[in-house]
Design a protein around this motif. Sequence first.
Motif, PDB file in Angstrom:
ATOM      1  N   ARG A   1      -1.132  -7.031   3.327  1.00  0.00           N
ATOM      2  CA  ARG A   1      -0.116  -7.553   4.246  1.00  0.00           C
ATOM      3  C   ARG A   1       0.036  -9.117   4.948  1.00  0.00           C
ATOM      4  O   ARG A   1      -1.166  -9.796   4.682  1.00  0.00           O
TER       5      ARG A   1
ATOM      6  N   ARG B   1      -9.601   2.145   8.053  1.00  0.00           N
ATOM      7  CA  ARG B   1      -8.489   1.535   8.187  1.00  0.00           C
ATOM      8  C   ARG B   1      -7.356   1.988   6.720  1.00  0.00           C
ATOM      9  O   ARG B   1      -6.231   2.085   7.013  1.00  0.00           O
ATOM     10  N   TRP B   2      -8.298   1.852   5.580  1.00  0.00           N
ATOM     11  CA  TRP B   2      -7.269   2.215   4.436  1.00  0.00           C
ATOM     12  C   TRP B   2      -6.795   3.390   4.292  1.00  0.00           C
ATOM     13  O   TRP B   2      -5.971   3.865   3.777  1.00  0.00           O
TER      14      TRP B   2
ATOM     15  N   GLN C   1      -6.054   5.204   7.264  1.00  0.00           N
ATOM     16  CA  GLN C   1      -4.918   5.426   8.110  1.00  0.00           C
ATOM     17  C   GLN C   1      -3.768   4.799   7.222  1.00  0.00           C
ATOM     18  O   GLN C   1      -2.777   5.114   7.596  1.00  0.00           O
ATOM     19  N   ARG C   2      -3.949   3.513   6.609  1.00  0.00           N
ATOM     20  CA  ARG C   2      -2.890   2.828   6.079  1.00  0.00           C
ATOM     21  C   ARG C   2      -2.295   3.827   4.893  1.00  0.00           C
ATOM     22  O   ARG C   2      -1.013   3.862   4.641  1.00  0.00           O
ATOM     23  N   TYR C   3      -3.284   4.636   4.213  1.00  0.00           N
ATOM     24  CA  TYR C   3      -2.584   5.550   3.007  1.00  0.00           C
ATOM     25  C   TYR C   3      -1.833   6.846   3.656  1.00  0.00           C
ATOM     26  O   TYR C   3      -0.714   7.157   3.208  1.00  0.00           O
TER      27      TYR C   3
ATOM     28  N   GLY D   1       1.284   0.878   0.337  1.00  0.00           N
ATOM     29  CA  GLY D   1       0.565   0.289   1.393  1.00  0.00           C
ATOM     30  C   GLY D   1      -0.892  -0.232   1.380  1.00  0.00           C
ATOM     31  O   GLY D   1      -1.546  -0.750   2.016  1.00  0.00           O
TER      32      GLY D   1
ATOM     33  N   ARG E   1      -8.922   0.797  -3.004  1.00  0.00           N
ATOM     34  CA  ARG E   1      -8.439   1.181  -1.416  1.00  0.00           C
ATOM     35  C   ARG E   1      -7.560   2.400  -1.642  1.00  0.00           C
ATOM     36  O   ARG E   1      -7.486   3.605  -0.899  1.00  0.00           O
TER      37      ARG E   1
ATOM     38  N   GLU F   1       0.204   6.443   6.510  1.00  0.00           N
ATOM     39  CA  GLU F   1       1.189   5.971   6.929  1.00  0.00           C
ATOM     40  C   GLU F   1       2.494   5.564   5.917  1.00  0.00           C
ATOM     41  O   GLU F   1       3.309   5.714   5.735  1.00  0.00           O
ATOM     42  N   CYS F   2       1.764   4.801   4.641  1.00  0.00           N
ATOM     43  CA  CYS F   2       2.699   4.162   3.977  1.00  0.00           C
ATOM     44  C   CYS F   2       2.444   4.589   2.358  1.00  0.00           C
ATOM     45  O   CYS F   2       3.182   4.342   1.544  1.00  0.00           O
TER      46      CYS F   2
END
Length: 330
Positions: free
Chosen positions: A59, A43-44, A46-48, A55, A13, A50-51
């Motif tokens: 979760r 999705r991953w 976008q998660r990267y 991240g 990820r 943000e976090c």
Amino acid sequence: MSHVNAALTPRARLKIGRLIVEQGWSVARAAERFDVSWPTANRWAQRYRECGPAGMTDRSSRPHHQPTKTPQPTVRKIVHLRWKQRLGPVAIADKVGVAASTVHAVLTRCRLNRLSHVDRATGEPIRRYEHDHPGSMLHVDVKKLGNVPDGGGWRYVGRQQGNKNRSDTSGKAGNSHHNPKMGTAFVHTVIDDCSRVAYAEIHDDETALTAVAVLRNAVAWFAARGVTTERVLSDNGSCYKSHLWRDTCAELGIVHKRTRPYRPQTNGKIERFHRTLAQGWAFRRFYNSETVRRKALPAWLHEYNHHRPHTAIGKIPPISRLTNVPGQYN
């Protein structure tokens, strides 16, 4: 943690997130590279954004808001009925006015789904204690067992043959109904509170003289293994209330403690040992005489102390705690 068949591990990820965000790969190209769908790669990524790397782990799937969650007053009422009245989910549901499945879910969440988690006498959660070093407290008690007749007892040969074996056993006095009295085996047991190491002797009585002799032998047995006895805890049996017992404890420098009347839970460690003793030795297999059963006790005690894992002390044999206490009992 991702499941074993997951297409992307946390490391993968992180790679796909860096390829899209930092190296400018398209989402479609990155998805094709890692053999996942376009929404998954996006999705991953976008998660990267943000976090960052933190991240990339899974979760919790718990919802942020639960509008239909059981209200706290209802939860408190369910717990109260479980503690004080020891009712089951169906009975509690009838009193509270909710579904039995809801009651069970609340009890599971509060760790009250098993009645064994609740004290039988008071209904309160069980609070266990343990002394911090061997010898700080010895538990003493007597387990009474009927003697085994020659040829075996009724548990293994049946009632009819068992009664015949009782009649054929010599040296036993009869009662007013002309049935032979097999007598009682009094197993005097001593348990160390910290280590759960056990010491036991079988006698034909539970008099103060016998109890004192067992105490002296047990104290000497533990002393030979580097353990100094400080306290002893007993119930309110006549042998433990005698002047001889009191004087012997004073002579040995031991503080004598007694349980509250009708509260065997205080001495629960030795009560639980008696259950293990009965299942593992007394009624474990067929014995064709009382002599054979008594001869089998030392071997079983050695197995219990030196080899049998004890769940209450981290699944190690009790004797391990006599040798692993820092600075002592080497």
